[in-house]
Enzyme design. Structure first.
Site, PDB file in Angstrom:
ATOM      1  N   GLU A   1      27.073  36.491 -29.014  1.00 62.90           N
ATOM      2  CA  GLU A   1      25.870  35.679 -28.773  1.00 62.90           C
ATOM      3  C   GLU A   1      25.863  35.255 -27.308  1.00 62.90           C
ATOM      4  O   GLU A   1      26.920  35.130 -26.705  1.00 62.90           O
ATOM      5  CB  GLU A   1      25.944  34.378 -29.603  1.00 62.90           C
ATOM      6  CG  GLU A   1      25.882  34.573 -31.084  1.00 62.90           C
ATOM      7  CD  GLU A   1      26.229  33.270 -31.818  1.00 62.90           C
ATOM      8  OE1 GLU A   1      26.081  32.175 -31.220  1.00 62.90           O
ATOM      9  OE2 GLU A   1      26.660  33.366 -32.972  1.00 62.90           O
TER      10      GLU A   1
ATOM     11  N   LYS B   1      26.009  32.706 -24.427  1.00 67.38           N
ATOM     12  CA  LYS B   1      26.517  31.348 -24.308  1.00 67.38           C
ATOM     13  C   LYS B   1      25.479  30.577 -23.498  1.00 67.38           C
ATOM     14  O   LYS B   1      25.231  30.879 -22.330  1.00 67.38           O
ATOM     15  CB  LYS B   1      27.860  31.358 -23.597  1.00 67.38           C
ATOM     16  CG  LYS B   1      28.508  29.997 -23.516  1.00 67.38           C
ATOM     17  CD  LYS B   1      29.961  30.151 -23.082  1.00 67.38           C
ATOM     18  CE  LYS B   1      30.672  28.869 -22.795  1.00 67.38           C
ATOM     19  NZ  LYS B   1      29.906  27.693 -22.496  1.00 67.38           N
TER      20      LYS B   1
ATOM     21  N   ASP C   1      23.876  27.684 -21.433  1.00 64.14           N
ATOM     22  CA  ASP C   1      24.401  26.658 -20.541  1.00 64.14           C
ATOM     23  C   ASP C   1      23.575  25.386 -20.705  1.00 64.14           C
ATOM     24  O   ASP C   1      22.659  25.112 -19.941  1.00 64.14           O
ATOM     25  CB  ASP C   1      24.347  27.159 -19.097  1.00 64.14           C
ATOM     26  CG  ASP C   1      25.274  26.364 -18.200  1.00 64.14           C
ATOM     27  OD1 ASP C   1      26.016  25.509 -18.738  1.00 64.14           O
ATOM     28  OD2 ASP C   1      25.254  26.593 -16.986  1.00 64.14           O
TER      29      ASP C   1
ATOM     30  N   TYR D   1      23.578  27.479 -33.677  1.00 67.31           N
ATOM     31  CA  TYR D   1      24.466  28.614 -33.942  1.00 67.31           C
ATOM     32  C   TYR D   1      25.583  28.336 -34.935  1.00 67.31           C
ATOM     33  O   TYR D   1      26.383  29.220 -35.209  1.00 67.31           O
ATOM     34  CB  TYR D   1      25.067  29.136 -32.636  1.00 67.31           C
ATOM     35  CG  TYR D   1      25.667  28.039 -31.768  1.00 67.31           C
ATOM     36  CD1 TYR D   1      24.963  27.544 -30.689  1.00 67.31           C
ATOM     37  CD2 TYR D   1      26.910  27.499 -32.065  1.00 67.31           C
ATOM     38  CE1 TYR D   1      25.483  26.534 -29.898  1.00 67.31           C
ATOM     39  CE2 TYR D   1      27.443  26.494 -31.284  1.00 67.31           C
ATOM     40  CZ  TYR D   1      26.727  26.008 -30.198  1.00 67.31           C
ATOM     41  OH  TYR D   1      27.239  24.996 -29.421  1.00 67.31           O
TER      42      TYR D   1
ATOM     43  N   LYS E   1      33.195  34.697 -20.024  1.00 69.34           N
ATOM     44  CA  LYS E   1      32.328  34.051 -19.036  1.00 69.34           C
ATOM     45  C   LYS E   1      31.720  35.009 -18.006  1.00 69.34           C
ATOM     46  O   LYS E   1      32.347  35.998 -17.619  1.00 69.34           O
ATOM     47  CB  LYS E   1      33.146  32.995 -18.271  1.00 69.34           C
ATOM     48  CG  LYS E   1      33.740  31.930 -19.148  1.00 69.34           C
ATOM     49  CD  LYS E   1      32.763  30.850 -19.482  1.00 69.34           C
ATOM     50  CE  LYS E   1      32.505  30.021 -18.253  1.00 69.34           C
ATOM     51  NZ  LYS E   1      32.182  28.629 -18.559  1.00 69.34           N
TER      52      LYS E   1
ATOM     53  N   CYS F   1      12.468  26.083  20.456  1.00 70.99           N
ATOM     54  CA  CYS F   1      13.095  27.274  19.883  1.00 70.99           C
ATOM     55  C   CYS F   1      14.558  27.326  20.331  1.00 70.99           C
ATOM     56  O   CYS F   1      14.834  27.200  21.527  1.00 70.99           O
ATOM     57  CB  CYS F   1      12.336  28.513  20.357  1.00 70.99           C
ATOM     58  SG  CYS F   1      13.218  30.043  20.013  1.00 70.99           S
TER      59      CYS F   1
ATOM     60  N   CYS G   1      14.809  30.477  23.001  1.00 68.57           N
ATOM     61  CA  CYS G   1      14.165  30.489  24.322  1.00 68.57           C
ATOM     62  C   CYS G   1      13.836  29.096  24.844  1.00 68.57           C
ATOM     63  O   CYS G   1      13.354  28.951  25.959  1.00 68.57           O
ATOM     64  CB  CYS G   1      12.903  31.347  24.280  1.00 68.57           C
ATOM     65  SG  CYS G   1      11.572  30.569  23.337  1.00 68.57           S
TER      66      CYS G   1
ATOM     67  N   CYS H   1       8.160  29.857  16.696  1.00 67.19           N
ATOM     68  CA  CYS H   1       8.275  30.004  18.136  1.00 67.19           C
ATOM     69  C   CYS H   1       7.152  30.979  18.497  1.00 67.19           C
ATOM     70  O   CYS H   1       7.101  32.088  17.975  1.00 67.19           O
ATOM     71  CB  CYS H   1       9.622  30.604  18.516  1.00 67.19           C
ATOM     72  SG  CYS H   1       9.642  31.050  20.260  1.00 67.19           S
TER      73      CYS H   1
ATOM     74  N   CYS I   1       9.998  35.419  23.816  1.00 73.66           N
ATOM     75  CA  CYS I   1      11.244  34.893  23.261  1.00 73.66           C
ATOM     76  C   CYS I   1      12.135  36.072  22.879  1.00 73.66           C
ATOM     77  O   CYS I   1      11.700  36.950  22.131  1.00 73.66           O
ATOM     78  CB  CYS I   1      10.955  34.038  22.030  1.00 73.66           C
ATOM     79  SG  CYS I   1      12.447  33.519  21.176  1.00 73.66           S
TER      80      CYS I   1
HETATM   81  S1  IVH Z   1      30.386  28.374 -30.434  1.00 72.21           S
HETATM   82  C1  IVH Z   1      33.434  26.486 -32.980  1.00 72.21           C
HETATM   83  N1  IVH Z   1      28.248  29.539 -29.496  1.00 72.21           N
HETATM   84  O1  IVH Z   1      29.738  26.456 -25.089  1.00 72.21           O
HETATM   85  C2  IVH Z   1      32.180  26.716 -32.257  1.00 72.21           C
HETATM   86  N2  IVH Z   1      29.144  27.704 -28.300  1.00 72.21           N
HETATM   87  O2  IVH Z   1      32.336  26.284 -23.656  1.00 72.21           O
HETATM   88  C3  IVH Z   1      32.388  26.691 -30.798  1.00 72.21           C
HETATM   89  N3  IVH Z   1      27.853  27.120 -26.315  1.00 72.21           N
HETATM   90  O3  IVH Z   1      30.869  23.440 -26.409  1.00 72.21           O
HETATM   91  C4  IVH Z   1      31.165  26.873 -30.034  1.00 72.21           C
HETATM   92  N4  IVH Z   1      26.295  28.649 -26.530  1.00 72.21           N
HETATM   93  O4  IVH Z   1      28.362  23.778 -26.268  1.00 72.21           O
HETATM   94  C5  IVH Z   1      29.150  28.567 -29.313  1.00 72.21           C
HETATM   95  N5  IVH Z   1      26.345  30.660 -28.817  1.00 72.21           N
HETATM   96  C6  IVH Z   1      27.241  29.681 -28.642  1.00 72.21           C
HETATM   97  C7  IVH Z   1      27.166  28.788 -27.562  1.00 72.21           C
HETATM   98  C8  IVH Z   1      28.141  27.823 -27.423  1.00 72.21           C
HETATM   99  C9  IVH Z   1      26.722  27.656 -25.811  1.00 72.21           C
HETATM  100  C10 IVH Z   1      28.591  26.010 -25.711  1.00 72.21           C
HETATM  101  C11 IVH Z   1      29.016  24.955 -26.678  1.00 72.21           C
HETATM  102  C12 IVH Z   1      30.475  24.780 -26.425  1.00 72.21           C
HETATM  103  C13 IVH Z   1      30.674  25.411 -25.110  1.00 72.21           C
HETATM  104  C14 IVH Z   1      32.089  25.930 -24.980  1.00 72.21           C
END
Ligand code: IVH
Length: 682
Positions: free
Chosen positions: A115, A117, A119, A231, A319, A413, A416, A431, A436
């Site tokens: 999935e 991640k 932010d 999730y 990451k 400038c 020049c 400028c 120049c």
């Molecule tokens: S799973 C046991 N799935 O990432 C479940 N986390 O660095 C653990 N996060 O604190 C988390 N997207 O806030 C999971 N698809 C995703 C996520 C996700 C973002 C965040 C979550 C967690 C942090 C860990």
């Protein structure tokens, strides 16, 4: 309607609104117009106003705010809200897999869900009998903050499940985990509005989302474009899916927004390999993503594998490379682009972003520095995303020491030292000194180009050579180039030098329109230059025109008019004009193109060629005299030539004129033609 009927109606109304909220905000597929939706909401509010005792926490009317609380109440999570261990490359990801495979044989044949991640900010949502009763931040994973009122304002958060009347029913006690965030698009829009309103822009979507959710005033939260994706199920007192894949499906059926970019992989290799696809997709995702999460699909197995500290063994965050870092800005430098635009840039304490050491980052323009209140010495947030040039997002004002100094844009400038200019309504400072050095190459490139002086064979390479050798410091220097100078340049032999000098000489006879265009006055292109040449007879006349006078020309607005006036007012440009005049680049517009005025001049329509040395006039003076009276001077004799002006040591042109029967005149004859004709002037 009696009270019991009204109460029944209220329940239906709420159900209906929940459904429309879901269709609109989660599915992006509304069934009714905003107007109709507002009507339903109105009706709901009216009933609730009459019967405040009927208001419930899950009513759609409760989304927009509530009373600000003094501070957040702490909530103990029902089970620890775990974090994730990180993998920074495929090797790390494989090591994670090997570790859990050694712990449990079943891992060998396991499949995985990957999935994005997100932010954002973890949110823990409590439901009791399908009603959203409480929501918390993650906090330290054991105790979080109660942000229920704020979470209610998220339109994608189901206040009651099922949102669809025919949807599955959740267990009585049901706690869901998700990530709240602001989409990249909404974030940019939010910042645009803030800047427009003269307020400070936010640094990034994540911090803004976190700040918005932890607002004491829920009305503020309601005004921020927060959304979420879910999730995981944290706890449930009834049957729930046993795999991650089915969990995502189940949450979706209940009405929770879930990601649509999850992937079910039958092997760990497939999961790890999908990293490249996630990286490629990163910029297309509507939200900021800092990695992908690989999860064992079998949640029982995952559970049994246990945790290390706060990290479950059954999942890992693979990451992406960081795009944002902070560092100290030592100073601000200023670049002068080839268009004359001044661009400030940050000089940084070197820092690594996405595998590259960054020492400089753009600050876009001077307004940006002022808007973001970026000061020299500030700790700043830098972003380097994909192909984008690293840029300064803004200062971290919280860590200021008081030693930071506000920045003043330069008045001159940096290359020049001529004063810089700012056009009203434009952000950039320019400028505008054509000589120049920072702009010289680009300006020369334009000067010699087709639509301008059309000097054949003088490409960018040679322009650069000439400037680098110090042979050309302005346009006029082209006309005093000597063959022996050219021969010293790399790649120049006799023929090339001769050809270039001939091409330059040829450009002497360019009409006024071409020369005006060649000067490269901002806002004056080929068409504008032709218009100006029709109105003004030479550069001198044009240089004396006022802003008002210029504005009477079609297509010349106040900015362009001011640009022209300013250009001619600058001492450096006046100098250049004088030099151009002295090398004979001083066309006088005489042709019929000048309209009434030009057509009435005595030599209008007559073409002259000059050969040999005249006793009392230089070539240029003779040319000027003829052009002033509306005549045209060309280089070679043809059947279109009306007069050949013959001086001492006349060459082959005289022979040619004779053979074509072209009339010849000496200097006295020329003066006579001009004098006589001039007298006939109306
Ligand atoms: S799973 C046991 N799935 O990432 C479940 N986390 O660095 C653990 N996060 O604190 C988390 N997207 O806030 C999971 N698809 C995703 C996520 C996700 C973002 C965040 C979550 C967690 C942090 C860990």
């Amino acid at each position: 309607m009696d009270d019991s009927q009204l109460y029944q109606h209220l329940q239906e109304l709420r159900q209906e609104i929940h459904l429309h909220n879901y269709r609109y905000h989660v599915l992006d597929a509304p069934l009714i117009s905003d107007y109709e939706f507002d009507r339903l909401m109105n009706e709901l509010r009216q009933i609730e106003a009459k019967h405040p005792e009927w208001i419930t926490a899950d009513s759609p009317s409760q989304r927009a705010g509530g009373a600000p609380s003094e501070r957040f109440v702490k909530i103990r999570h029902p089970v620890p809200i775990l974090s994730l261990s990180n993998a920074f490359d495929a090797k790390d990801a494989r090591a994670w897999y090997e570790r859990i495979r050694r712990l449990d044989d079943r891992v060998e044949h396991a499949n995985f869900v990957v999935e994005p991640k997100i932010d954002g900010l973890t949110v823990v949502l409590h439901y009791q009998d399908g009603v959203f009763v409480r929501g918390a931040t993650r906090g330290d994973g054991i105790v979080g903050e109660d942000i229920t009122t704020n979470l209610r304002t998220l339109r994608t958060l189901p206040l009651r499940i099922p949102v669809k009347p025919d949807g599955p029913k959740p267990p009585h006690t049901f706690v869901v985990r998700g990530e709240a965030f602001i989409t990249v698009h909404d974030f940019e829009e939010l910042n645009r509005k803030l800047v427009e309103a003269g307020e400070k822009a936010y640094l990034n979507p994540r911090n803004t989302a976190a700040g918005s959710l932890r607002q004491l005033d829920p009305n503020l939260t309601a005004s921020r474009p927060l959304t979420m994706l879910n999730y995981a199920i944290v706890i449930a007192d009834g049957p729930i899916p046993t795999t991650q894949w089915a969990t995502l499906e189940y949450l979706q059926q209940l009405g929770f927004p879930v990601t649509d970019t999850a992937r079910l992989c039958s092997t760990v290799d497939e999961a790890i390999a999908s990293y490249d696809d996630f990286v490629a997709q990163r910029d297309q995702l509507p939200f900021e993503s800092d990695g992908m999460v690989i999860k064992l699909n079998d949640l029982m197995l995952s559970e049994e594998l246990g945790v290390v500290g706060k990290d479950p063994r059954g999942a890992v965050a693979f990451k992406f490379q960081a795009r944002e870092v902070t560092t100290r800005m030592r100073d601000i430098g200023v670049n002068v682009g080839r268009t004359g635009v001044l661009t400030p840039y940050a000089i940084l304490d070197p820092v690594e972003v996405g595998g590259v050491i960054v020492k400089q980052a753009t600050l876009h323009n001077f307004d940006y520095i002022a808007e973001k209140d970026i000061r020299v010495g500030d700790r700043v947030m830098i972003k380097r995303a994909g192909d984008v040039i690293p840029y300064v997002i803004g200062p971290i004002t919280e860590v200021r020491t008081g030693q930071e100094t506000p920045y003043e844009p330069p008045k001159t400038c940096p290359v020049c030292r001529q004063p810089v200019e700012h056009l009203p309504g434009e952000v950039a400072w320019y400028c505008v000194n054509a000589a120049c050095p920072a702009q010289l190459i680009r300006n020369l490139e334009h000067f010699v180009s087709r639509g301008a002086m059309d000097i054949d064979g003088l490409g960018i390479k040679i322009v650069e050579q000439l400037v680098a050798a110090g042979l050309v410091r302005d346009f006029a220097d082209l006309y005093t180039l000597k063959k022996e100078d050219l021969l010293k340049l790399e790649g120049f032999a006799e023929k090339k030098a001769d050809n270039l000098l001939a091409a330059i000489a040829q450009s002497h006879s360019m009409p006024l329109a071409r020369v005006i265009n060649a000067l490269g006055i901002r806002g004056v292109g080929e068409v504008g230059a032709a218009d100006l040449a029709r109105r003004f007879r030479d550069l001198d006349e044009l240089s004396r025109a006022s802003v008002d006078e210029l504005q009477t020309l079609e297509g010349v607005g106040p900015n362009i008019a001011k640009g022209i006036v300013d250009w001619f007012a600058r001492p450096a440009n006046r100098n250049l004009l004088q030099k151009l005049h002295s090398v004979g680049i001083w066309p006088v517009e005489t042709s019929a193109e000048r309209g009434e005025q030009g057509a009435n001049l005595p030599l209008a329509g007559k073409t002259f060629v000059i050969t040999g040395t005249l006793p009392g006039l230089s070539r240029e003076q003779a040319k000027e005299l003829i052009q002033e009276q509306g005549g045209k001077v060309t280089d070679s004799v043809s059947k279109n030539t009306d007069y050949l002006i013959v001086g001492e040591n006349a060459g082959s042109k005289l022979e040619k004129a004779r053979s074509l029967g072209v009339q010849t005149l000496d200097e006295a004859g020329l003066r006579q033609v001009i004098g006589e004709k001039a007298k006939q002037r109306p």
